[in-house]
Design an enzyme around this catalytic site. Structure first.
Site, PDB file in Angstrom:
ATOM      1  N   LYS A  84       5.703   2.085  -3.043  1.00 37.01           N
ATOM      2  CA  LYS A  84       5.235   1.182  -1.804  1.00 37.01           C
ATOM      3  C   LYS A  84       6.130  -0.205  -2.236  1.00 37.01           C
ATOM      4  CE  LYS A  84       2.941   4.028   0.547  1.00 37.01           C
ATOM      5  NZ  LYS A  84       3.448   5.200  -0.239  1.00 37.01           N
ATOM      6  N   ASP A  85       6.567  -0.801  -1.067  1.00 40.47           N
ATOM      7  CA  ASP A  85       7.107  -2.055  -1.007  1.00 40.47           C
ATOM      8  C   ASP A  85       6.146  -3.398  -1.543  1.00 40.47           C
ATOM      9  OD1 ASP A  85       9.838  -3.386  -0.734  1.00 40.47           O
ATOM     10  OD2 ASP A  85       8.469  -4.846   0.522  1.00 40.47           O
ATOM     11  N   ARG A  86       6.782  -4.355  -2.214  1.00 39.00           N
ATOM     12  CA  ARG A  86       6.093  -5.337  -2.661  1.00 39.00           C
ATOM     13  C   ARG A  86       5.828  -6.316  -1.332  1.00 39.00           C
ATOM     14  NH1 ARG A  86       8.610 -10.760  -5.701  1.00 39.00           N
ATOM     15  NH2 ARG A  86       6.918 -11.929  -5.442  1.00 39.00           N
ATOM     16  N   HIS A  87       6.519  -6.535  -0.258  1.00 35.08           N
ATOM     17  CA  HIS A  87       6.372  -7.296   0.849  1.00 35.08           C
ATOM     18  C   HIS A  87       5.474  -6.681   1.821  1.00 35.08           C
ATOM     19  CE1 HIS A  87       8.474 -10.445  -1.239  1.00 35.08           C
ATOM     20  NE2 HIS A  87       9.705  -9.330  -1.552  1.00 35.08           N
TER      21      HIS A  87
END
Length: 358
Positions: A84-87
């Site tokens: 899952k993306d950081r942002h």
């Protein structure tokens, strides 16, 4: 050996015409909420713990390292089903070996944007891909949803027909670096690389070839309906069958989203498609001869992926200065492929340029 010419994700054709409006995506992490759907319940016993974690501004591998540190285990012992993306704000599942000395104090991770919401005994380490899907809530800012022409009609069409199942730009790395490295790998000049890294590059090459095939089917207008020679995938399954002829029953199954046309995930062996479908796939493969030969040489088998992506529970809420979209997708699908059929939602340069070191 020169690089082949490929189509970047933002140049791929849309199934429903141009986006209806322009806005800004992920201005804040909370604008992009994703919740994993496991598809199974924790066992309630066993040598592992399943942890339901809310992470904000933290990528998956970085979070896994923090969990491992607190639990006193190697990071290799931490399991998770997907990246899952950081942002974003992500509600994600992790597993760790069950501690013998009581439950660790997870609260010290809160200042790092990590909260352990649930903890359940489980028999097995969580494996990659062990997801039913993901639920999304996405706020697109800097647009006036009251003035978007045709929004309700576009959403209705997507609910009925789905969207083209393109791989998203995350698959290809910043500035398509995964494709560049895959090409070097096929040319025999990448140097010594870890196996998981080369696997990422191989997947990127396969995904790009698939995107090129799907783009041609979108241009032809038959991406979402069975035609003779298609390999049709059963809904909710990786199984497929060759449709040498198309009858009324097959057409009805396609309209009901019971079967989907597929495209190639390239590898060794013969393409299973036939007729005009096979001709199209061969024509795309000819544009990427080094990649097709390299994927086969690395031992990847021919596989298929649905050309069509059903979008479940699609809704839109008009809010002040933006549009909040909600929907659910099966595992392996990209939320950005849904967005691009509705709005042109660009991310800020700051977000694209700030990777997080695991």
């Amino acid at each position: 050996m020169s690089l082949p010419i490929w189509s970047p994700v933002d140049a791929l054709p849309g199934a429903y015409g141009a986006p209806l409006a322009c806005g800004r995506l992920r201005a804040r992490p909370e604008d992009f909420l994703v919740e994993e759907q496991l598809g199974f319940a924790p066992d309630g016993e066993g040598d592992h713990l399943l942890l339901r974690v809310r992470k904000t501004g933290a990528n998956t591998e970085w979070t896994a390292r923090r969990l491992a540190r607190i639990a006193g285990v190697p990071v290799s012992a931490v399991g998770y089903a997907g990246l899952k993306d950081r942002h974003a704000v992500a509600l994600q599942w992790f597993s760790i070996p069950r501690p013998r000395d009581g439950t660790p104090d997870w609260s010290i991770l809160a200042e790092e944007g990590i909260e352990v919401l649930e903890s359940h005994p489980h028999r097995r380490k969580l494996k990659r891909g062990a997801l039913a899907g993901n639920r999304f809530q996405i706020l697109v800012r800097d647009l006036d949803p009251e003035t978007i022409p045709g929004l309700d009609e576009r959403l209705a069409a997507i609910r009925v027909r789905g969207i083209p199942n393109f791989f998203g730009e995350q698959r290809f790395g910043h500035d398509h670096s995964n494709l560049v490295r895959a090409h070097a790998l096929f040319a025999g000049s990448p140097g010594r690389v870890p196996r998981h890294q080369s696997g990422l590059w191989l997947s990127a090459a396969r995904s790009q070839i698939f995107n090129e095939v799907l783009a041609e089917r979108v241009r032809r207008g038959d991406w979402d309906r069975p035609i003779e020679g298609d390999c049709l995938q059963l809904a909710g399954s990786n199984s497929y069958f060759l449709a040498e002829t198309i009858d009324a029953a097959t057409i009805a199954r396609g309209e009901a989203m019971d079967v989907h046309p597929t495209g190639p995930l390239w590898g060794k062996g013969e393409l299973p498609s036939r007729g005009s479908v096979r001709q199209l796939e061969d024509a795309v493969g000819i544009r990427f001869p080094t990649w097709c030969e390299g994927l086969a040489a690395f031992g990847l088998a021919q596989e298929r992926r649905s050309l069509r992506l059903p979008v479940a529970d699609l809704g839109a809420q008009r809010v002040d200065g933006g549009l909040r979209l909600t929907f659910s997708l099966p595992a392996g699908a990209y939320a950005t492929t849904v967005l691009r059929e509705i709005v042109d939602a660009n991310e800020t340069a700051a977000i694209r340029a700030t990777p997080q070191t695991p």
